[in-house]
Design a protein around this motif. Structure first.
Motif, PDB file in Angstrom:
ATOM      1  N   LEU A 103    -110.316 -51.880  16.848  1.00  0.00           N
ATOM      2  CA  LEU A 103    -110.170 -50.991  15.697  1.00  0.00           C
ATOM      3  C   LEU A 103    -111.525 -50.501  15.198  1.00  0.00           C
ATOM      4  O   LEU A 103    -112.569 -51.060  15.522  1.00  0.00           O
ATOM      5  CB  LEU A 103    -109.427 -51.706  14.568  1.00  0.00           C
ATOM      6  CG  LEU A 103    -108.027 -52.227  14.910  1.00  0.00           C
ATOM      7  CD1 LEU A 103    -107.385 -52.834  13.675  1.00  0.00           C
ATOM      8  CD2 LEU A 103    -107.145 -51.126  15.482  1.00  0.00           C
ATOM      9  N   ARG A 104    -111.480 -49.451  14.387  1.00  0.00           N
ATOM     10  CA  ARG A 104    -112.697 -48.905  13.799  1.00  0.00           C
ATOM     11  C   ARG A 104    -113.164 -49.758  12.619  1.00  0.00           C
ATOM     12  O   ARG A 104    -114.350 -49.970  12.424  1.00  0.00           O
ATOM     13  CB  ARG A 104    -112.451 -47.481  13.286  1.00  0.00           C
ATOM     14  CG  ARG A 104    -111.792 -46.540  14.284  1.00  0.00           C
ATOM     15  CD  ARG A 104    -111.371 -45.270  13.557  1.00  0.00           C
ATOM     16  NE  ARG A 104    -110.705 -44.299  14.395  1.00  0.00           N
ATOM     17  CZ  ARG A 104    -109.401 -44.301  14.652  1.00  0.00           C
ATOM     18  NH1 ARG A 104    -108.617 -45.254  14.136  1.00  0.00           N
ATOM     19  NH2 ARG A 104    -108.860 -43.370  15.422  1.00  0.00           N
ATOM     20  N   THR A 105    -112.211 -50.198  11.799  1.00  0.00           N
ATOM     21  CA  THR A 105    -112.522 -50.850  10.538  1.00  0.00           C
ATOM     22  C   THR A 105    -112.943 -52.296  10.739  1.00  0.00           C
ATOM     23  O   THR A 105    -112.586 -52.940  11.724  1.00  0.00           O
ATOM     24  CB  THR A 105    -111.300 -50.795   9.600  1.00  0.00           C
ATOM     25  OG1 THR A 105    -111.643 -51.373   8.332  1.00  0.00           O
ATOM     26  CG2 THR A 105    -110.129 -51.566  10.193  1.00  0.00           C
ATOM     27  N   ARG A 106    -113.708 -52.812   9.781  1.00  0.00           N
ATOM     28  CA  ARG A 106    -114.047 -54.233   9.715  1.00  0.00           C
ATOM     29  C   ARG A 106    -113.432 -54.875   8.471  1.00  0.00           C
ATOM     30  O   ARG A 106    -113.734 -56.022   8.159  1.00  0.00           O
ATOM     31  CB  ARG A 106    -115.565 -54.420   9.710  1.00  0.00           C
ATOM     32  CG  ARG A 106    -116.247 -54.081  11.039  1.00  0.00           C
ATOM     33  CD  ARG A 106    -115.725 -54.969  12.155  1.00  0.00           C
ATOM     34  NE  ARG A 106    -116.442 -54.757  13.407  1.00  0.00           N
ATOM     35  CZ  ARG A 106    -116.081 -53.889  14.333  1.00  0.00           C
ATOM     36  NH1 ARG A 106    -115.009 -53.124  14.118  1.00  0.00           N
ATOM     37  NH2 ARG A 106    -116.751 -53.766  15.452  1.00  0.00           N
ATOM     38  N   SER A 107    -112.585 -54.130   7.776  1.00  0.00           N
ATOM     39  CA  SER A 107    -111.938 -54.637   6.565  1.00  0.00           C
ATOM     40  C   SER A 107    -110.768 -55.538   6.941  1.00  0.00           C
ATOM     41  O   SER A 107    -109.893 -55.150   7.715  1.00  0.00           O
ATOM     42  CB  SER A 107    -111.439 -53.460   5.713  1.00  0.00           C
ATOM     43  OG  SER A 107    -110.559 -53.899   4.700  1.00  0.00           O
ATOM     44  N   ARG A 170    -115.042 -44.890   1.626  1.00  0.00           N
ATOM     45  CA  ARG A 170    -115.513 -43.523   1.841  1.00  0.00           C
ATOM     46  C   ARG A 170    -116.316 -43.414   3.135  1.00  0.00           C
ATOM     47  O   ARG A 170    -116.301 -42.369   3.800  1.00  0.00           O
ATOM     48  CB  ARG A 170    -116.347 -43.074   0.644  1.00  0.00           C
ATOM     49  CG  ARG A 170    -115.501 -42.831  -0.605  1.00  0.00           C
ATOM     50  CD  ARG A 170    -116.339 -42.529  -1.822  1.00  0.00           C
ATOM     51  NE  ARG A 170    -115.497 -42.169  -2.973  1.00  0.00           N
ATOM     52  CZ  ARG A 170    -114.867 -43.043  -3.730  1.00  0.00           C
ATOM     53  NH1 ARG A 170    -114.964 -44.341  -3.467  1.00  0.00           N
ATOM     54  NH2 ARG A 170    -114.108 -42.651  -4.751  1.00  0.00           N
ATOM     55  N   GLU A 171    -117.020 -44.492   3.487  1.00  0.00           N
ATOM     56  CA  GLU A 171    -117.756 -44.475   4.755  1.00  0.00           C
ATOM     57  C   GLU A 171    -116.800 -44.440   5.939  1.00  0.00           C
ATOM     58  O   GLU A 171    -117.030 -43.704   6.914  1.00  0.00           O
ATOM     59  CB  GLU A 171    -118.662 -45.710   4.850  1.00  0.00           C
ATOM     60  CG  GLU A 171    -119.816 -45.737   3.854  1.00  0.00           C
ATOM     61  CD  GLU A 171    -119.361 -46.116   2.455  1.00  0.00           C
ATOM     62  OE1 GLU A 171    -118.204 -46.571   2.307  1.00  0.00           O
ATOM     63  OE2 GLU A 171    -120.169 -45.948   1.508  1.00  0.00           O
ATOM     64  N   GLU A 172    -115.715 -45.229   5.882  1.00  0.00           N
ATOM     65  CA  GLU A 172    -114.732 -45.223   6.968  1.00  0.00           C
ATOM     66  C   GLU A 172    -114.025 -43.876   7.065  1.00  0.00           C
ATOM     67  O   GLU A 172    -113.762 -43.379   8.170  1.00  0.00           O
ATOM     68  CB  GLU A 172    -113.708 -46.335   6.747  1.00  0.00           C
ATOM     69  CG  GLU A 172    -114.262 -47.733   6.944  1.00  0.00           C
ATOM     70  CD  GLU A 172    -113.284 -48.818   6.530  1.00  0.00           C
ATOM     71  OE1 GLU A 172    -113.334 -49.911   7.112  1.00  0.00           O
ATOM     72  OE2 GLU A 172    -112.476 -48.566   5.609  1.00  0.00           O
ATOM     73  N   LEU A 173    -113.734 -43.275   5.919  1.00  0.00           N
ATOM     74  CA  LEU A 173    -113.074 -41.974   5.921  1.00  0.00           C
ATOM     75  C   LEU A 173    -113.985 -40.905   6.513  1.00  0.00           C
ATOM     76  O   LEU A 173    -113.540 -40.041   7.288  1.00  0.00           O
ATOM     77  CB  LEU A 173    -112.666 -41.603   4.496  1.00  0.00           C
ATOM     78  CG  LEU A 173    -111.818 -40.337   4.331  1.00  0.00           C
ATOM     79  CD1 LEU A 173    -110.511 -40.471   5.101  1.00  0.00           C
ATOM     80  CD2 LEU A 173    -111.534 -40.067   2.862  1.00  0.00           C
ATOM     81  N   ALA A 174    -115.274 -40.957   6.181  1.00  0.00           N
ATOM     82  CA  ALA A 174    -116.220 -39.985   6.736  1.00  0.00           C
ATOM     83  C   ALA A 174    -116.359 -40.169   8.245  1.00  0.00           C
ATOM     84  O   ALA A 174    -116.431 -39.177   8.999  1.00  0.00           O
ATOM     85  CB  ALA A 174    -117.579 -40.143   6.050  1.00  0.00           C
ATOM     86  N   ALA A 175    -116.387 -41.434   8.709  1.00  0.00           N
ATOM     87  CA  ALA A 175    -116.480 -41.690  10.146  1.00  0.00           C
ATOM     88  C   ALA A 175    -115.235 -41.204  10.872  1.00  0.00           C
ATOM     89  O   ALA A 175    -115.312 -40.679  11.992  1.00  0.00           O
ATOM     90  CB  ALA A 175    -116.694 -43.184  10.394  1.00  0.00           C
TER      91      ALA A 175
END
Length: 224
Positions: A103-107, A170-175
Motif C-alpha cells: 500500500l501507499r499509506t503508512r497509517s 494532505r501529504e497522502e492526498l497530494a501523492a
C-alpha cells in the motif's frame, strides 16, 4: 505520573462517527436509541480506556465518503453474485491464491480500513499484515494467473485510494493526485509487482518473500 496525550474531540470526530456506524451495522439497527448507545460506547473506548491515541489526519470528506458508501454496496452485491456463480459453475475446481499488496499509506487506521473493506467484500480475506512495509496479504478466490493477481492488487489499491480521499493526510492526498497524473505510477506499479511475482495457488505458500511449491495430493480426475 504524566498524563497520556489525547486527541481533541474535533480530530477524533471521524473515528467516533465510524465506530457508531460499525455499532449500528453489527446490530442491524440504525435507530436513534441504538446510535446514541453506540456514541456513548465510542466515547468510552476513545476517552476512558487506556489506549494509545489514534493519529488522525484531521480531515474528512463527507462527499467522498458518500460516494465510497454507494460504491461499496455495489461491490458487495456484485461480488456476492460472482461468488455464487463460482460456487455453482466452478465448484472445487476453483484455484485460489495468496496475493500480497503493497500500500501507499503508512497509517495504521487506513491500513486497517482498507483490509476490513476488502474482507467485507465476498471473495477475499486478509491473512497477514506486514506493518513494516505496509503490505497486506489476501486469500483471494479464483485467482489463477498473474494477470488476475494484478487485477486484484489494483482493486485493493483503489479501495486504499478511496480511503485516502476520505480521510488521508494532505501529504497522502497530494501523492495520490501526483500518481494519477502519472508522476509516480511506474514506481507504484513496481512496488506492487515486488510484493509477489505470480499468483499463489492452493498448493503453494509464501516463505520469506519467495514462492515455494507445496506438494499436494493429485485429484482423482487427474490420476491415470
Amino acid at each position: 505520573m504524566s498524563r497520556r496525550p489525547k486527541n481533541s474531540l474535533l480530530v477524533e470526530l471521524p473515528l467516533l462517527v465510524w465506530l457508531v456506524f460499525v455499532w449500528g451495522a453489527l446490530w442491524g439497527d440504525f435507530g436513534p436509541g441504538n446510535l446514541i448507545l453506540g456514541a456513548v460506547l465510542a466515547l468510552l473506548v476513545t476517552w476512558v480506556l487506556y489506549l494509545p491515541p489514534i493519529q488522525l489526519s484531521g480531515r474528512f470528506d463527507p462527499l467522498q465518503f458518500a460516494l465510497f458508501a454507494v460504491t461499496f454496496v455495489w461491490q458487495v452485491a456484485k461480488a456476492s453474485v460472482e461468488v455464487m456463480l463460482i460456487a455453482v459453475l466452478v465448484g472445487p475446481r476453483a484455484r485460489n491464491a495468496v496475493v500480497g499488496v503493497g500500500l501507499r499509506t503508512r497509517s495504521d487506521l487506513l491500513l486497517t480500513a482498507t483490509g476490513h473493506t476488502m474482507t467485507l467484500i465476498p471473495g477475499s480475506l486478509v491473512v497477514e499484515v506486514d506493518r513494516a512495509t505496509a503490505t497486506l496479504y489476501f486469500h483471494a478466490l479464483n485467482v489463477r494467473t498473474p494477470e488476475e493477481a494484478e487485477s486484484f492488487r489494483r482493486s485493493v489499491r483503489q479501495v486504499e485510494a478511496a480511503w485516502i480521499r476520505i480521510m488521508g493526510s494532505r501529504e497522502e492526498l497530494a501523492a495520490l493526485r501526483a500518481e494519477r497524473r502519472g508522476g509516480d505510477r511506474a514506481a507504484a506499479e513496481q512496488r506492487d509487482s515486488a510484493a509477489i511475482g505470480s499468483p499463489v495457488t492452493a498448493g503453494q505458500q509464501i516463505v520469506g518473500g519467495r514462492r515455494t511449491d507445496v506438494p499436494t495430493e493429485t485429484p482423482e480426475e487427474d490420476r491415470p
